[in-house]
Design a protein around this motif. Structure first.
Motif, short mmCIF file in Angstrom:
data_model
loop_
_atom_site.label_atom_id
_atom_site.label_comp_id
_atom_site.label_asym_id
_atom_site.label_seq_id
_atom_site.Cartn_x
_atom_site.Cartn_y
_atom_site.Cartn_z
N GLU A 96 -25.78 -6.86 9.18
CA GLU A 96 -24.72 -5.88 9.38
C GLU A 96 -23.72 -6.03 8.24
N VAL A 97 -23.46 -4.98 7.51
CA VAL A 97 -22.46 -5.02 6.43
C VAL A 97 -21.33 -4.06 6.79
N ASP A 98 -20.13 -4.59 7.03
CA ASP A 98 -18.98 -3.74 7.28
C ASP A 98 -18.46 -3.24 5.94
N THR A 99 -18.18 -1.93 5.86
CA THR A 99 -17.60 -1.40 4.63
C THR A 99 -16.30 -0.68 4.99
N LEU A 100 -15.33 -0.70 4.08
CA LEU A 100 -14.03 -0.11 4.39
C LEU A 100 -14.01 1.39 4.11
N VAL A 101 -14.65 1.80 3.03
CA VAL A 101 -14.78 3.24 2.74
C VAL A 101 -16.17 3.54 2.23
N LYS A 102 -16.68 4.70 2.65
CA LYS A 102 -17.94 5.20 2.08
C LYS A 102 -17.58 6.36 1.16
N SER B 268 -5.11 -1.22 -13.37
CA SER B 268 -4.11 -2.15 -12.86
C SER B 268 -4.40 -2.40 -11.38
N LEU B 269 -4.53 -3.67 -11.03
CA LEU B 269 -4.81 -4.04 -9.64
C LEU B 269 -3.50 -4.42 -8.97
N GLU B 270 -3.02 -3.54 -8.09
CA GLU B 270 -1.68 -3.71 -7.50
C GLU B 270 -1.74 -4.61 -6.27
N PRO B 271 -0.72 -5.46 -6.08
CA PRO B 271 -0.71 -6.34 -4.91
C PRO B 271 -0.76 -5.60 -3.58
N GLU B 272 -0.17 -4.40 -3.51
CA GLU B 272 -0.19 -3.62 -2.26
C GLU B 272 -1.62 -3.28 -1.86
N LEU B 273 -2.45 -2.98 -2.85
CA LEU B 273 -3.84 -2.62 -2.58
C LEU B 273 -4.61 -3.85 -2.09
N LEU B 274 -4.45 -4.97 -2.78
CA LEU B 274 -5.13 -6.21 -2.37
C LEU B 274 -4.70 -6.63 -0.98
N ASP B 275 -3.40 -6.50 -0.72
CA ASP B 275 -2.86 -6.90 0.58
C ASP B 275 -3.43 -6.03 1.70
N GLU B 276 -3.47 -4.72 1.47
CA GLU B 276 -4.01 -3.80 2.48
C GLU B 276 -5.46 -4.16 2.81
N ASP C 144 -17.68 14.77 -11.43
CA ASP C 144 -16.28 15.23 -11.32
C ASP C 144 -15.35 14.20 -10.70
N GLY C 145 -15.91 13.21 -10.00
CA GLY C 145 -15.02 12.22 -9.38
C GLY C 145 -15.59 11.65 -8.10
N VAL C 146 -14.69 10.97 -7.36
CA VAL C 146 -15.06 10.29 -6.11
C VAL C 146 -14.68 11.18 -4.93
N SER C 147 -15.60 11.33 -3.96
CA SER C 147 -15.25 11.96 -2.67
C SER C 147 -15.32 10.89 -1.60
N ILE C 148 -14.33 10.89 -0.70
CA ILE C 148 -14.32 9.92 0.39
C ILE C 148 -15.05 10.53 1.59
N GLU D 295 -4.52 3.67 3.39
CA GLU D 295 -3.98 4.78 2.58
C GLU D 295 -3.95 4.45 1.09
N VAL D 296 -3.57 3.20 0.77
CA VAL D 296 -3.45 2.84 -0.66
C VAL D 296 -4.84 2.89 -1.31
N LEU D 297 -5.84 2.39 -0.58
CA LEU D 297 -7.22 2.42 -1.10
C LEU D 297 -7.70 3.86 -1.28
N GLN D 298 -7.46 4.70 -0.29
CA GLN D 298 -7.93 6.10 -0.39
C GLN D 298 -7.27 6.82 -1.56
N GLU D 299 -5.96 6.65 -1.69
CA GLU D 299 -5.23 7.32 -2.77
C GLU D 299 -5.75 6.87 -4.14
N SER D 300 -6.02 5.56 -4.27
CA SER D 300 -6.48 5.05 -5.57
C SER D 300 -7.89 5.54 -5.87
N LEU D 301 -8.73 5.69 -4.86
CA LEU D 301 -10.10 6.19 -5.11
C LEU D 301 -10.09 7.64 -5.57
#
Ligand SMILES: O=P(O)(O)OC[C@H]1O[C@H](OP(=O)(O)OP(=O)(O)O)[C@H](O)[C@@H]1O
Ligand SMILES: Nc1nc2[nH]cnc2c(=O)[nH]1
Length: 190
Positions: A166-172, A33-41, A178-182, A3-9
């Protein structure tokens, strides 16, 4: 999930580099700003994918460094950073990197023959960086256990699969002016 990654994107601004719409995000740029919650997730998610059974974490400067550091602190596994500068140490491997907006050389030090290696990075786009790095690590005698990249844009991950990696990715994501779409989140049904 992630969730933290998606919200920041969703909040990521775009700048234009040449013709290329370049998103700016804490994981790929370290700003604003790189927040510890994001790195931790992200580190927890990477451990869910790869476990902890490897001898070395390998990542690429600059923005692989915080990811590799967060993982190292959680797993106790050492890190080797692939650099854009030459050191000239014995056994240094030199390779050519080409991304959507840059070309240059990368230098690998510290990876030993027979080691199990986890490769992590912030973004895969054209796949040019991993296309150069992964075969070079194998040539050095490393056994690549997993390759995990946080953000996938474009067809780089598919190209790597065609090459047998094989490359695992967390979000595409998709990026336009206009911006980023998940498009996809790891572990979620679309
Ligand atoms: O799939 P590709 O097209 O090869 O792009 C991915 C590469 O681009 C970014 O690095 P960059 O060279 O921008 O360096 P930085 O981490 O120093 O910003 C990213 O960290 C990857 O290493
Ligand atoms: N920050 C950032 N890194 C990238 N690496 C490849 N493409 C991009 C991008 O659009 N933004």
């Amino acid at each position: 999930m992630l969730e933290v990654l998606q919200e920041s994107l969703r909040k990521a601004p775009i700048v234009i580099r040449g013709e290329y719409p370049y998103f700016i995000h804490p994981i790929s740029d370290g700003v604003p700003s790189l927040e510890p919650e994001l790195l931790d997730e992200i580190a927890e998610h990477m451990i869910n994918i790869a476990g902890t059974d490897y001898d070395r974490i390998v990542s690429i400067e600059a923005m692989g460094i915080p990811l590799a550091t967060a993982l190292s602190l959680k797993t106790g596994v050492p890190v080797s950073i692939v650099r854009k500068r030459q050191y000239g140490l014995e056994g240094e491997m030199i390779l050519s990197q080409s991304t959507g907006y840059s070309k240059g050389e990368l230098f690998i030090n510290g990876v030993n023959k027979g080691e199990k290696v986890l490769v992590v990075d912030d973004v895969i786009s054209t796949g040019g960086t991993l296309k150069a790095l992964l075969p070079a690590l194998e040539k050095m005698g490393a056994q690549i256990t997993n390759v995990i990249v946080v953000i996938s844009r474009g067809d780089g991950a598919a190209k790597m699969r065609d090459m047998g990696y094989e490359v695992d990715t967390l979000v595409k994501i998709d990026v336009d002016h206009d911006g980023v779409s998940i498009l996809e989140v790891a572990g979620e049904q679309q």
